[in-house]
Every structure is written in C-alpha cells, then in structure tokens.
Design a protein around this motif. Structure first.
Motif, PDB file in Angstrom:
ATOM      1  N   GLU A 116       0.884  -1.097  -0.064  1.00 15.70           N
ATOM      2  CA  GLU A 116       0.050  -0.132  -0.014  1.00 15.70           C
ATOM      3  C   GLU A 116       1.015   1.150  -0.155  1.00 15.70           C
ATOM      4  OE1 GLU A 116      -3.352   0.591   0.150  1.00 15.70           O
ATOM      5  OE2 GLU A 116      -4.089  -1.403   0.733  1.00 15.70           O
ATOM      6  N   SER A 117       0.783   2.077  -0.887  1.00 17.30           N
ATOM      7  CA  SER A 117       1.866   3.144  -0.832  1.00 17.30           C
ATOM      8  C   SER A 117       1.310   4.356  -1.893  1.00 17.30           C
ATOM      9  CB  SER A 117       3.085   2.485  -1.837  1.00 17.30           C
ATOM     10  OG  SER A 117       2.416   1.853  -3.179  1.00 17.30           O
ATOM     11  N   GLY A 118       2.188   5.031  -2.021  1.00 18.19           N
ATOM     12  CA  GLY A 118       1.837   6.485  -2.846  1.00 18.19           C
ATOM     13  C   GLY A 118       1.149   5.949  -4.312  1.00 18.19           C
ATOM     14  N   LEU A 119       1.879   5.007  -4.965  1.00 19.20           N
ATOM     15  CA  LEU A 119       1.444   4.379  -6.057  1.00 19.20           C
ATOM     16  C   LEU A 119       0.213   3.943  -6.107  1.00 19.20           C
ATOM     17  CD1 LEU A 119       3.121   4.304  -9.067  1.00 19.20           C
ATOM     18  CD2 LEU A 119       3.357   1.886  -8.315  1.00 19.20           C
ATOM     19  N   SER A 120       0.083   2.959  -5.171  1.00 22.76           N
ATOM     20  CA  SER A 120      -1.246   2.167  -4.968  1.00 22.76           C
ATOM     21  C   SER A 120      -2.329   3.219  -4.973  1.00 22.76           C
ATOM     22  CB  SER A 120      -1.342   1.206  -4.232  1.00 22.76           C
ATOM     23  OG  SER A 120      -1.397   1.603  -3.041  1.00 22.76           O
ATOM     24  N   ARG A 121      -2.197   4.137  -3.935  1.00 24.23           N
ATOM     25  CA  ARG A 121      -3.212   5.100  -3.660  1.00 24.23           C
ATOM     26  C   ARG A 121      -3.620   6.003  -4.575  1.00 24.23           C
ATOM     27  NH1 ARG A 121      -0.541   4.746   1.306  1.00 24.23           N
ATOM     28  NH2 ARG A 121       0.738   6.542   0.759  1.00 24.23           N
ATOM     29  N   LYS A 122      -2.621   6.423  -5.650  1.00 24.47           N
ATOM     30  CA  LYS A 122      -2.870   7.090  -6.950  1.00 24.47           C
ATOM     31  C   LYS A 122      -3.751   6.465  -7.906  1.00 24.47           C
ATOM     32  CE  LYS A 122      -0.783  10.780  -9.392  1.00 24.47           C
ATOM     33  NZ  LYS A 122       0.621  11.490  -9.876  1.00 24.47           N
ATOM     34  N   SER A 123      -3.736   5.010  -7.883  1.00 28.17           N
ATOM     35  CA  SER A 123      -4.322   4.259  -9.100  1.00 28.17           C
ATOM     36  C   SER A 123      -5.725   4.010  -8.971  1.00 28.17           C
ATOM     37  CB  SER A 123      -3.351   3.084  -9.054  1.00 28.17           C
ATOM     38  OG  SER A 123      -2.305   3.518  -9.277  1.00 28.17           O
ATOM     39  N   ASP A 124      -6.202   3.477 -10.203  1.00 28.94           N
ATOM     40  CA  ASP A 124      -7.677   2.993  -9.896  1.00 28.94           C
ATOM     41  C   ASP A 124      -7.813   1.593  -9.421  1.00 28.94           C
ATOM     42  OD1 ASP A 124      -8.883   5.376 -11.232  1.00 28.94           O
ATOM     43  OD2 ASP A 124      -7.359   4.874 -12.488  1.00 28.94           O
ATOM     44  N   TYR A 125      -6.630   0.722  -9.798  1.00 32.61           N
ATOM     45  CA  TYR A 125      -6.545  -0.541  -9.253  1.00 32.61           C
ATOM     46  C   TYR A 125      -5.080  -0.681  -8.868  1.00 32.61           C
ATOM     47  CZ  TYR A 125     -10.629  -0.728 -12.484  1.00 32.61           C
ATOM     48  OH  TYR A 125     -11.602  -0.382 -13.165  1.00 32.61           O
ATOM     49  N   ALA A 126      -4.705  -1.603  -7.832  1.00 32.35           N
ATOM     50  CA  ALA A 126      -3.628  -2.214  -7.627  1.00 32.35           C
ATOM     51  C   ALA A 126      -3.458  -3.557  -7.161  1.00 32.35           C
ATOM     52  CB  ALA A 126      -3.342  -1.430  -6.179  1.00 32.35           C
ATOM     53  N   LEU A 127      -2.379  -4.199  -7.841  1.00 33.16           N
ATOM     54  CA  LEU A 127      -2.199  -5.525  -7.373  1.00 33.16           C
ATOM     55  C   LEU A 127      -1.034  -5.503  -6.735  1.00 33.16           C
ATOM     56  CD1 LEU A 127      -2.217  -8.675  -7.659  1.00 33.16           C
ATOM     57  CD2 LEU A 127      -1.586  -8.508  -9.964  1.00 33.16           C
ATOM     58  N   ILE A 128      -1.311  -5.821  -5.219  1.00 32.95           N
ATOM     59  CA  ILE A 128      -0.267  -5.484  -4.337  1.00 32.95           C
ATOM     60  C   ILE A 128       0.428  -7.134  -3.799  1.00 32.95           C
ATOM     61  CG2 ILE A 128       0.337  -5.180  -1.952  1.00 32.95           C
ATOM     62  CD1 ILE A 128      -1.550  -2.588  -2.255  1.00 32.95           C
ATOM     63  N   VAL A 129       1.676  -7.305  -4.490  1.00 31.45           N
ATOM     64  CA  VAL A 129       2.227  -8.614  -4.330  1.00 31.45           C
ATOM     65  C   VAL A 129       3.237  -8.594  -2.920  1.00 31.45           C
ATOM     66  CG1 VAL A 129       3.470 -10.509  -5.410  1.00 31.45           C
ATOM     67  CG2 VAL A 129       2.034  -9.132  -6.637  1.00 31.45           C
ATOM     68  N   PRO A 130       2.919  -9.025  -1.902  1.00 25.49           N
ATOM     69  CA  PRO A 130       3.986  -8.631  -0.466  1.00 25.49           C
ATOM     70  C   PRO A 130       5.116  -9.766  -0.751  1.00 25.49           C
ATOM     71  CG  PRO A 130       2.111  -9.733   0.037  1.00 25.49           C
ATOM     72  CD  PRO A 130       1.793  -9.613  -1.367  1.00 25.49           C
ATOM     73  N   ALA A 131       5.852  -9.514  -1.982  1.00 31.34           N
ATOM     74  CA  ALA A 131       7.262 -10.345  -1.682  1.00 31.34           C
ATOM     75  C   ALA A 131       8.308  -9.229  -1.224  1.00 31.34           C
ATOM     76  CB  ALA A 131       7.422 -10.798  -3.199  1.00 31.34           C
ATOM     77  N   HIS A 132       8.383  -9.008   0.180  1.00 31.67           N
ATOM     78  CA  HIS A 132       9.209  -7.976   0.460  1.00 31.67           C
ATOM     79  C   HIS A 132      10.523  -8.487   0.685  1.00 31.67           C
ATOM     80  CE1 HIS A 132       5.137  -6.615   2.875  1.00 31.67           C
ATOM     81  NE2 HIS A 132       5.187  -6.025   1.453  1.00 31.67           N
ATOM     82  N   GLU A 133      11.389  -7.362   0.326  1.00 31.72           N
ATOM     83  CA  GLU A 133      12.802  -7.594   0.220  1.00 31.72           C
ATOM     84  C   GLU A 133      13.535  -6.465   1.301  1.00 31.72           C
ATOM     85  OE1 GLU A 133      13.242  -9.621  -4.094  1.00 31.72           O
ATOM     86  OE2 GLU A 133      13.314  -7.390  -3.857  1.00 31.72           O
ATOM     87  N   GLU A 134      14.467  -7.048   2.066  1.00 29.81           N
ATOM     88  CA  GLU A 134      15.393  -6.311   2.505  1.00 29.81           C
ATOM     89  C   GLU A 134      16.334  -5.621   1.742  1.00 29.81           C
ATOM     90  OE1 GLU A 134      18.287  -7.601   5.955  1.00 29.81           O
ATOM     91  OE2 GLU A 134      16.456  -8.608   6.198  1.00 29.81           O
ATOM     92  N   SER A 135      16.827  -6.264   0.983  1.00 29.85           N
ATOM     93  CA  SER A 135      18.155  -5.799  -0.249  1.00 29.85           C
ATOM     94  C   SER A 135      17.837  -4.598  -0.985  1.00 29.85           C
ATOM     95  CB  SER A 135      18.799  -6.921  -0.813  1.00 29.85           C
ATOM     96  OG  SER A 135      17.697  -7.883  -1.358  1.00 29.85           O
TER      97      SER A 135
END
Lengths: 326, 326
Positions: A116-135
């Motif tokens: 959930e981010s600036g990009l998703s909030r500004k979009s009509d649709y968002a596919l959020i794939v929580p493949a989080h990375e530290e690096s």
C-alpha cells in the motif's frame, strides 16, 4: 548470510505469494485487463514492464512499454497508440518518477507494487504482491510480480492460468544449480559478460545485465541474441563469458556459440539443451510466457556470486538506494 | 590518414549526397510513405531504424522498429500492428538477415541502402544513398541515410523539407570540435563511458555505445537519460566519462550532472548549453528531428580518438567484417 542470497532462494515461496495476491485481487475486483496496455517502470521495474508488455502482445493484446522518464519527458517519440490502461510498476510504490508517470497518459491507472503506497493510492486498481525484500536490488520480488500479473493477464484473456504449485516447484529445481553457478564464477575469472536472449528472454538478458552492474559493479552487456554479431561481438575474447538464454536452441545458436568460442570466449547456455556450450544449466520445460520465472533465479545467482567473488557486499551496492527519489 | 577519420569528415558532403538521392527518388517515383511503417536493420542499421521510427511517430504516423533477427525469429512478442510498409536498412544491401527480414511481414518492401544490391532488388522501392565507405564501421553513411529518409518522410507527410545546404554547413560547424574531442580523450584516460539521451537522442546514444565497442573495443553503455539513476549509475566513478546528449538541458539535467560529479565521474554535455558539465560541445540550433545529424559526428570522433589513443586501428576492428553474413 546476505539478504540478497536469502531473497533469491525465496523464489519458490514468492511464486506462492504471487498466486495468493492474484487470487485476492480477483476476490475484491470484478475487473478484466483490457487489450491495449502501456507498462512503465524504472530500472528493474522497467525490465519487468517489457516481458509483461510482450506477454500481452503474445496473448492477443497490444502491450507497449517505456521507462517512466521517457513517458514523462519524451513520449511524443514513442508509438503509444490508444491504450486503455497504464500499468506502473514500483517495488516500494514510492519511486518519484513512477508516481509522476501515472499522470502521463489520460487513461485508467493500475499499480503493481509490494505495498500500500503512494503508487497504489493514486491508481484506480492495485495488485499488491507482498514479496518484501530487505536488499537494495530486486530479486525474487521481480519474479513474483511477473507471475502474479501474468496470471491476471491469462485470466483476463480467457486463458488457463498456471498451476502455481508446479511453477513454484520448478523454480526450486532451477535453484538447484546454485552450486554449479558458484563453480563457474570461481573457475573462470571473466572480465566482462554478455547476456543474450530473443523475444521475451531479451528483457531477462537486460535484467541480468543490470543485476551484474548493481551487485558486482561489473562490465555486463545484453543484446537480442543474433544482434550481437553486428559489431558488439568485437569486445568478446578469452576474458568474456557469453550467457545464452534460450528456450529451445536451434542450429544458429550452435553456430553463434562456435563463433564466440573461435574468439576464445566461453559460452554458458541456459535452456533445454547445451548447443555446444562450455557450461550448461538445464531449465525444465514450462513454455513461454511463464518460463521467464525459471531464468531469473539463475541470472540473479550469477550476479550474486560474481559480487561475492569480487569481495563486494551485494546487499549494499555502491551509490544506490532502495527507493529512488528526486 | 585512417579511412574512418576521412569518412567522418565527409559528413557535410554526405548530407548533400543524401539530398541528391532524395531528389532523384522523387524524380523516378510517384510515391508517398504511408503512416504505419516498420523499420528494421542490424547493428548500426538497427540504431538507424530507431530514430527513423521515432521521427515517423513524431510527425503523426506510427513508426515501429525491431532488429532483423527479432523480426525473423521472435516477432510474435512485438506490437507490430498493421504496417503498410517495411523499411529494411543495410549499408551494403547484402546483409543476410536484412534480406531475409524483407519476407517477415506481408507488406510492401522498401530498401534503404548505399548500393544496387540484393536488398534493393528484392524490394518494391529503394532509396539508394551512395555515401560509400571503405571502413568497416558506419559513420557518415549513417548520417546521410538518416537525412535522406527524413526528407522523404517530411515530403510524404506534407511538411517542409530541410535546406540541405544549411544542414550540411551546420555539420561542418560541429566537426570544428574535432581538436577539442581529441583533447578530452587525451586528457582523461577514462575506463568506461556512459552515453545518455532521451527520445530521439536515445538511439544516438546507442549508436555511440556501439561505435566505442567497434572501434575502441571499449566498455561503453547507453541509457535513456534519467533511467541511468535506477541502478546503472553504480558503475560510475573517477574512471567514468558520462556523455549527456541533450538538445535543451533543463534543471534535472543539472542535478543529474551533479549526481555523477558527486561520484567523481566527469560529464561531457553535447547540446545547447553546458548544464554544469566538465566538458561542453555546443550543437547549433536545428531542432528535432533533424538535429540528430549534428550529434553523430561528435560521438563518432570520440570513438575514433579513443581507439587511436588505445593504439588500435579503427579501420580494422577486431573480429568484424564489413558485411555480416551467415
């Protein structure tokens, strides 16, 4: 252990995370992707936008991709056409240019991101794939993003989606070449590396080139496979590793391999059979466009081990930050 | 004197040769270029196909470009659309893949070449620009081909064509920077070079990258200008020359220049003003899309002098031949 290595090894898990994100999206949206789609991103996300655009075209739509900055400042030069959707990609969802690029075309906006981010909030649709990375560098998240969106494309176009369990297990099989990749890197102190791929494997070659630069600060190149004979091959000699990404090699791949060997370069083929190469990594049969996910862990591991061999810390690439802002 | 240097210096003459070829074509053909055009070529000819496609789009048509080998083996991945013409480019007109590519799409065929040749004979139309070259690498013929075809595009689309005498004299002005270019190369022993350009100057950056590889066997890179911040810039340090090709720099070009200088790289701006760069070559005002011809001699001279400084013979690049066949 470096975070980067841990994250590359998480690819099989990333595929399952991607599948869940895709299914969640379907649960919450009655939405099908349209035929004409423009994809945009920066750096790795741009190289991810390319195979997505190619898959769109191959599946009967019309996919076009351009880097965010080109959409922002030079779009009058590109054959953008009349897209029905703009897909912007950013791992963090906070890349300045990706967020700005959402305004570049006056069409519905779709975010492909891990948060959930600036990009998703500004979009009509968002596919959020929580493949989080530290690096800092994108590794398994690239693969997961690709797979999740590909499933959505297939679903939208009335095609059968892939069996995520199967794809996940095939990525595990490919990760089994880790030790062999380390041996290649330790056994041949190459001075530069050229990645070659055709069609949808060309952007994979580009991503491989970028990974080498980010992690190993290393001279790396990428070309559409047979383009390399037209001038570029002059740089290949006994200090060169040529990495040929090819699903099913045919006669000309063997000739190309011989040509490079004639210049004393060594060739690593990643594909279905070796085509006369010095090194060979077999990729299980999956077929395009999903097979992309089987090449990514290989090229990521290659960059990782080259960085380690050069005494660098792949988790902390020089001059780079995790989120690029202005 | 090397043939390559002599040929770069022939650019102003090449523009006049191009104009004559364009006028001869009009005399013999009652033909206008259509709106949807696919352009193809290999190596330098591919990098020439890109600005021609971009100029087509910018002028209100739809130009698309792909390397010959991708059209031959992987075209299902590209958004080719419904072109009305296929333009194949080859200096010799005998490049195997260019001749084969003429069959890739079932549309009328147009050859852009320096000779009556296999390519021209197999095409429905041919624009033959006799900017002949002895050397292996394309230099002034690239510029002449671009200018001749641009004039035909402008004429076809009902726009005013350029005054060839004026353009020729402006290329002469740019060639006046030869001594300065030699001084840059002799004064800074850079270890790698990054060419940056946006829109139609991006393929010029790509061609610059290729010239460096062909002539100087040298580590060279090319990116859409602001893309470079997304990972690629990790390789830039006190051994790096960044060449910024930009018509009219704005604020962000200055920030980008500062960012590279912060990494101890040196920046050469080629454009209307210096934007804070370490080196600066002024390009006279001509405006896009013709301005491309003013950047080409600069990047060709840079590669030429780098080759000479490295003790190489730019006329005889390693492993390369004048005509690429299978």
């Amino acid at each position: 252990m470096h975070a980067t290595l841990r994250e590359i090894r998480k690819t099989p898990e990333g595929i399952l995370t991607a599948q869940k994100a895709f299914e969640d999206f379907l649960t919450h949206h009655d939405f099908r992707l349209p035929r004409e789609i423009v994809y945009t991103g920066c750096g790795s996300s741009h190289f991810l936008s390319q195979p997505l655009a190619m898959a769109t075209t191959r599946l009967g739509g019309r996919g076009f991709s351009a880097p965010c900055s080109e959409l922002l400042y030079s779009r009058e030069w590109y054959p953008i056409g009349n897209p029905e959707l703009l897909v912007a990609i950013s791992r963090s969802g906070e890349t300045t240019e990706a967020i700005k690029a959402l305004d570049a075309l006056n069409v519905p906006r779709f975010a492909l991101t891990a948060y959930e981010s600036g990009l998703s909030r500004k979009s009509d649709y968002a596919l959020i794939v929580p493949a989080h990375e530290e690096s800092v560098v994108m590794t398994h998240s690239f693969t997961a993003f690709y797979f999740a969106f590909l499933q959505l494309l297939l679903h939208s176009y009335g095609r059968e989606t892939y069996d995520a369990e199967l794809v996940s297990s095939l990525t595990k099989e490919v990760l089994g070449s880790e030790e062999y990749i380390r041996e290649i890197v330790n056994g041949f102190d190459f001075r530069n590396v050229i990645f070659l791929g055709s069609g949808i494997l060309y952007p994979v070659a580009l991503e491989a080139m970028l990974k080498m630069k980010e992690m190993a600060l290393f001279w790396s190149e990428a070309y559409p496979t047979f383009e390399v004979r037209h001038g570029f091959k002059s740089i290949a000699d006994d200090g060169t590793l040529v990495v040929l990404l090819v699903d099913e090699p045919f006669e000309w791949h063997e000739k190309l391999t011989e040509e490079f060997q004639g210049q004393k370069a060594r060739v690593l083929t990643v594909g279905r059979h070796d085509a006369g190469a010095d090194y060979f990594i077999e990729v299980p049969e999956l077929g395009p466009p999903a097979n992309v996910v089987l090449y990514l862990p290989v090229i990521q591991l290659l960059a990782y081990y080259k960085a380690v061999e050069r005494g660098l810390n792949p988790d902390r690439p020089r001059f780079l930050s995790k989120v690029v802002k202005w």
